[in-house]
Design a protein around this motif. Structure first.
Motif, PDB file in Angstrom:
ATOM      1  N   UNK A  67      28.192  44.365  31.168  1.00 57.08           N
ATOM      2  CA  UNK A  67      29.541  43.880  32.206  1.00 57.08           C
ATOM      3  C   UNK A  67      28.831  44.089  33.613  1.00 57.08           C
ATOM      4  N   UNK A  68      30.351  43.763  34.461  1.00 60.47           N
ATOM      5  CA  UNK A  68      29.657  44.238  35.712  1.00 60.47           C
ATOM      6  C   UNK A  68      31.096  44.705  36.158  1.00 60.47           C
ATOM      7  N   UNK A  69      30.792  45.541  37.612  1.00 60.73           N
ATOM      8  CA  UNK A  69      32.256  45.116  38.232  1.00 60.73           C
ATOM      9  C   UNK A  69      32.526  45.037  39.362  1.00 60.73           C
ATOM     10  N   UNK A  70      33.579  44.860  39.955  1.00 57.92           N
ATOM     11  CA  UNK A  70      33.733  44.312  40.433  1.00 57.92           C
ATOM     12  C   UNK A  70      34.347  44.803  42.124  1.00 57.92           C
ATOM     13  N   UNK A  71      34.235  44.161  43.486  1.00 55.73           N
ATOM     14  CA  UNK A  71      35.021  45.040  44.937  1.00 55.73           C
ATOM     15  C   UNK A  71      36.251  44.592  44.102  1.00 55.73           C
ATOM     16  N   UNK A  72      36.758  45.275  45.192  1.00 61.32           N
ATOM     17  CA  UNK A  72      38.573  44.879  46.150  1.00 61.32           C
ATOM     18  C   UNK A  72      38.541  43.602  46.523  1.00 61.32           C
ATOM     19  N   UNK A  73      37.630  42.976  46.717  1.00 62.19           N
ATOM     20  CA  UNK A  73      37.983  41.146  46.387  1.00 62.19           C
ATOM     21  C   UNK A  73      38.322  40.696  45.120  1.00 62.19           C
ATOM     22  N   UNK A  74      37.729  41.194  43.860  1.00 61.93           N
ATOM     23  CA  UNK A  74      37.430  40.724  42.638  1.00 61.93           C
ATOM     24  C   UNK A  74      36.178  40.192  42.171  1.00 61.93           C
ATOM     25  N   UNK A  76      32.311  39.792  41.744  1.00 64.67           N
ATOM     26  CA  UNK A  76      31.124  40.609  40.757  1.00 64.67           C
ATOM     27  C   UNK A  76      30.115  41.374  41.555  1.00 64.67           C
ATOM     28  N   UNK A  77      30.066  42.674  40.917  1.00 69.76           N
ATOM     29  CA  UNK A  77      28.152  43.375  42.276  1.00 69.76           C
ATOM     30  C   UNK A  77      27.496  43.159  40.790  1.00 69.76           C
TER      31      UNK A  77
END
Length: 188
Positions: A67-74, A76-77
């Motif tokens: 699974x991936x983290x996302x930034x403030x704008x959604x 994917x990091x």
């Protein structure tokens, strides 16, 4: 062929039994994710094929997931990723509590060895005859860098040890362990 998220991808995997002694048995699941870079860009979830263990009356089905983290704008990091160990289902002859110890690793192509995470541990109560609820038992953040790429592929592993709170009598492993230790004078 296995399905990864909503797109199709080819992946290969294997399960291997690892034992330091007859009572300390763990399983190592190796998962090669082909075309990892393309999957990273496609925004689909990446799940391994399920794999099964049968250990003295306990049948269990497992999977790994990225699974991936996302930034403030959604968005994917790409790093770090979260690798998850899931108990998909289990069948136990009795209601029991087990400890699941786990460890993850990612293959480093440059140095030709795995980079391994610290050990994790989780207690789980198995409900008895059939448990169909997916339980996410553990996770770790891992960095997947250029050194981890085998062409466009990534190879991960998970070692899983199931520790039962009650040692079963009259099992082949226990009988052999007692015989070996008695022969060499390790048991009094």
């Amino acid at each position: 062929m296995s399905s990864v998220g909503s797109s199709s991808s080819v992946s290969s995997s294997s399960v291997e039994i690892c034992a330091r002694n007859l009572l300390d048995i763990s399983f190592k699941y190796t998962w090669l994710i082909e075309e990892y870079l393309n999957l990273l860009d496609s925004r689909v979830n990446i799940d391994s094929p399920t794999f099964d263990f049968y250990l003295n009356g306990l049948k269990s089905k497992w999977s790994l997931a990225i699974r991936y983290w996302t930034d403030e704008d959604g968005r994917r990091l790409s790093n770090p990723v979260v690798i998850c160990l899931n108990l998909v289902s289990s069948i136990s002859e009795i209601r029991e509590e087990i400890e699941v110890r786990y460890q993850f690793g990612v293959w480093n192509e440059v140095v030709k060895q795995y980079e391994v995470s610290p050990l994790g541990s989780q207690l789980v109560t198995l409900a008895g005859p059939v448990s169909q609820d997916l339980i996410s038992l553990g996770y770790r953040e891992l960095y997947i860098l250029d050194t981890h790429l085998l062409k466009k592929n990534v190879q991960l592993f998970s070692k899983i040890m199931i520790v039962r709170s009650k040692v079963e009598e009259n099992t082949l492993a226990l009988d052999l362990w007692n015989k070996v230790n008695t022969k060499f004078g390790l048991l009094t």
